[in-house]
Design an enzyme around this catalytic site. Sequence first.
Site, PDB file in Angstrom:
ATOM      1  N   LYS A 256       0.812  -1.217   0.000  1.00 25.17           N
ATOM      2  CA  LYS A 256       0.000   0.000   0.000  1.00 25.17           C
ATOM      3  C   LYS A 256       0.848   1.272   0.000  1.00 25.17           C
ATOM      4  CE  LYS A 256      -4.248  -1.804   2.051  1.00 25.17           C
ATOM      5  NZ  LYS A 256      -5.059  -1.505   0.854  1.00 25.17           N
ATOM      6  N   ARG A 257       2.065   1.184   0.487  1.00 26.01           N
ATOM      7  CA  ARG A 257       2.885   2.399   0.507  1.00 26.01           C
ATOM      8  C   ARG A 257       3.241   2.862  -0.907  1.00 26.01           C
ATOM      9  NH1 ARG A 257       6.551  -1.623   1.744  1.00 26.01           N
ATOM     10  NH2 ARG A 257       8.438  -1.726   0.463  1.00 26.01           N
TER      11      ARG A 257
END
Length: 479
Positions: A256-257
Site C-alpha cells: 500500500k505504501r
Amino acid sequence: MTVRTRFAPSPTGTLHIGGARTALFSWLYARRHGGKFILRMEDTDLARSTQESVDQVLRDLRWLGLDWDEGPAADGRGSVGPVGPYFQSRRLDTYAGYLEQLKAKGLAYPCFDSKAEVEAEREAAIAEGRAPTGSFEEATPAQLEAMRAQGVKPAWRFRIPDGGLTEFEDLVHGHMRFENRLMADFVIVRSDGMPTYNFAATIDDSLMEISHVIRGDDHLSNTPRQVCLYRALGLKEPAFAHIPMILGPDKQRLSKRHGATAVGEYETGGFLPEALINYLALLGWSLDDKTTLISAQELVEAFSLERVTKHAAVFDPVKLAWMNGHYVRQAGDGRLAPLIRAQFLRAGLERPDGPWWTKLAHALKEKVRSLAELPEENAFFFRRQEAAPEAREKFLRASGAVYAPRLAALLQGAEFEETVLEAALRGFCADEGVKFKDMVAVLRCAVSGQTVTPGLFETLVLLGREECLARLTLAGGWA
C-alpha cells in the site's frame, strides 16, 4: 491432455494486483489452449474469510473480464461445476479422508508443538548455523489421552521422507531440486481440525484435475512439500509454473505504501479494465521486445509460459496511467459517459443523466490518464468558481474586459453549435482586427476561469448559451 488451470484466492480481503496477475496468467493459459479456468475459494481461515470478500473477488474478476468455467455460482454462495464444491470450507470431509490415509501409512503423526516452540527452534537453528530439525516430537498415546482430557487437540504433521531429494520440473524456473533433510515436517491439519494450505491445495488440485498450477514464486518453497504429499497419497501431480513477484518502483515488494494495490481501487480510480489487463500481462511476460499495447484477444492468441521471465517485475504507475489514457481515447463516448458521471458524482458534482454526459465524455477523453482526475480539473462545467490568477491575468492582458460585452452579443445571436460558433468568432476577429487566438483565450478564461480546457467551442456548447452569457458578464467586471 485437457488444460485445466485454477485461481484459488483466500477471501480474507480485497483482490490484490498480484493475485489479479496470477488469475490473468492462469486464465490466458487456459483460453490459449482451449481448456478450463477454475475458480476456488480457499476459505479455511474461518475467522477472517467473509462473504463480503468472496463477493468482491467475484466482482473484480468479472470487471477484469476473467470469466471462470467452474467455481462459485453467480451469487457467490453455491458452486457450479462437476468437481465442487469450490469452497474449501465445504470440503472438510474430503480432507479428513486423506488424513486417515496418511495416518494408516505412518506418514502423519500428532504433535502438540506450539507456534512459539516451532519459532524458537527455527531461531535456534539460525543462530547455530544449521537447518531447522526436520521432525517434531510425536505425541504418545498417553500424551494424547492426557491432552484430550484437558480439551486440547493435537495438530497433525506430515512426515517428510528421510534423506534424498524431492525434484520436479518448473515451467518457468526449470528443474528444481530440494534436499529433504532441509525440509521440516509440516502441519497438514491444525489443532482446530482445519487443513492447512499445503494439504488442502494439494488434494483439491488433484481431485479437480488441475493440469497446470500457475502461481507466484513466493510459493516455490511450498511446492516440494506438496510434491511429497502427491507422491505419498498416490495423486497425479500437475505441472507447476511459478511466475515472478511484483515489486514497487523502489524494488521492494508491492504494498500500500506504493499506492493503490487492490483491483477495486483501480476501478473506482477511473481505470479501464482493458488497460489494467494489458499492463498486468506485461509484468513478467512479453510478446516481443517492442509491443506494449495488446488487447485481451491478442493476449489469448499469443500467451505462453516460455516467455515468462524468472526475474521480478517492477510496477510502474506512470506507465499504467499512460496506457489507461490510450484505452480511454479508444473507448466509445457512450461507454465512457456513465463512468465519467460516476466520478463527478463522487466529487459531489451532479447533473441529470442524458446526452449531455456523452458530449462531455467526447470533450474530455483526449488528454485524460485517469477518469478520477476529471472532476478537479473540470468542476467549472458544474459551478461558477473563482478564476485562477493566471486566467484573470491572461483575460485582462488580451483586453477581455473591453471585448466581453461584444463577445456576449455575438453568443447571444449565434446558433449554439460548434462549427457555427467558431465561424462567428473568426468573423468577429476579422471585423475587429484582433487575433483569433487572443479572443479564444478571452472566451476560455471568462467562461471557465482557467487557461486550459477542452476545445473552446465544445466547452461553450456544453455550458450552454445562458451560462456563457452570465459568466461573460461577471468576467467583464474583473479588475
